[in-house]
Design a protein around this motif. Sequence first.
Motif, PDB file in Angstrom:
ATOM      1  N   ASN A   1     -42.578  -2.862  27.203  1.00  0.00           N
ATOM      2  CA  ASN A   1     -42.989  -4.191  27.654  1.00  0.00           C
ATOM      3  C   ASN A   1     -42.599  -5.289  26.675  1.00  0.00           C
ATOM      4  O   ASN A   1     -43.359  -6.216  26.413  1.00  0.00           O
ATOM      5  N   ASN A   2     -41.387  -5.177  26.143  1.00  0.00           N
ATOM      6  CA  ASN A   2     -40.889  -6.123  25.160  1.00  0.00           C
ATOM      7  C   ASN A   2     -39.658  -6.832  25.742  1.00  0.00           C
ATOM      8  O   ASN A   2     -38.689  -6.182  26.131  1.00  0.00           O
TER       9      ASN A   2
ATOM     10  N   GLY B   1     -49.577 -12.433  25.797  1.00  0.00           N
ATOM     11  CA  GLY B   1     -48.295 -12.385  26.480  1.00  0.00           C
ATOM     12  C   GLY B   1     -47.838 -13.749  26.972  1.00  0.00           C
ATOM     13  O   GLY B   1     -47.424 -13.892  28.114  1.00  0.00           O
TER      14      GLY B   1
ATOM     15  N   ILE C   1     -45.911  -9.514  21.948  1.00  0.00           N
ATOM     16  CA  ILE C   1     -45.250  -8.327  21.416  1.00  0.00           C
ATOM     17  C   ILE C   1     -43.784  -8.564  21.055  1.00  0.00           C
ATOM     18  O   ILE C   1     -43.222  -7.882  20.195  1.00  0.00           O
ATOM     19  N   SER C   2     -43.152  -9.554  21.677  1.00  0.00           N
ATOM     20  CA  SER C   2     -41.737  -9.823  21.455  1.00  0.00           C
ATOM     21  C   SER C   2     -41.546 -10.742  20.242  1.00  0.00           C
ATOM     22  O   SER C   2     -42.051 -11.856  20.207  1.00  0.00           O
TER      23      SER C   2
ATOM     24  N   GLY D   1     -48.568  -5.842  20.237  1.00  0.00           N
ATOM     25  CA  GLY D   1     -48.951  -5.549  21.606  1.00  0.00           C
ATOM     26  C   GLY D   1     -50.452  -5.691  21.708  1.00  0.00           C
ATOM     27  O   GLY D   1     -51.181  -5.424  20.743  1.00  0.00           O
TER      28      GLY D   1
ATOM     29  N   GLU E   1     -52.616  -3.931  22.961  1.00  0.00           N
ATOM     30  CA  GLU E   1     -53.337  -2.678  22.737  1.00  0.00           C
ATOM     31  C   GLU E   1     -53.708  -2.488  21.264  1.00  0.00           C
ATOM     32  O   GLU E   1     -54.680  -1.796  20.943  1.00  0.00           O
TER      33      GLU E   1
END
Length: 219
Positions: A3-4, A45, A70-71, A94, A96
């Motif tokens: 998911n990046n 995000g 996360i990116s 992330g 998480e």
Amino acid sequence: MLNNYDHIARYYDSLSRLIFFKSQVNAQVHQLRFLPEKGRVLIVGGGTGWILEEIAKLRPEGLVVVYVEISAKMMALSMNREIGGNQVDFVHLGIEDFSSDQRFDVICTPFLFDNFAPERAAMVFKQLDNLLKNEGLWLHTDFNLGERKEGKVTGRNGTWWKTAFLSLMYHFFKFAGNVEASKLINMLPYFVGADYKISEEKYYYRKFIQSMVFKKKNQ
């Protein structure tokens, strides 16, 4: 890394506007009037960070924003945004792996859960629910296939073009962003099951984009 969107960070906003015009933007911007004058806001995000400039226009000061992305390339773009007098803490993780000993007045999840497989979506929902204050607001925006009638969630899908469009999107983003999801999760039952109340519900792009503001129960 799952998911990046590093590979398309520079082009992400242009692609979004090319396909959806300003529907994705409007769905998020119209929620911002729910932000308090002062308080703590968690954005998960947020992508390239354009939302930070929109927040500063409406709330030029008084907010402490924690921005989790996360990116690395998305984060770099976000850090160059005009944030006014607000404090923004950038967290390159992330969701998480994020934790905080403080609770938030508002949580924003713009197009977040469409990245996750069901197990991870459930885990992240619970994690964020624990980070939101009682009577706090959750600004949720995402794609939409389901329907609601008389306040109840139905299992029906949207029209055929939405399903086909979403399938193409997932194929593209699996290649470009290593997205783990292969189908869209209807998150509304999670909010209903946690006894959230809907403060606002709007739809865009022929109801393909859903914008909802939920209020957490005072427990």
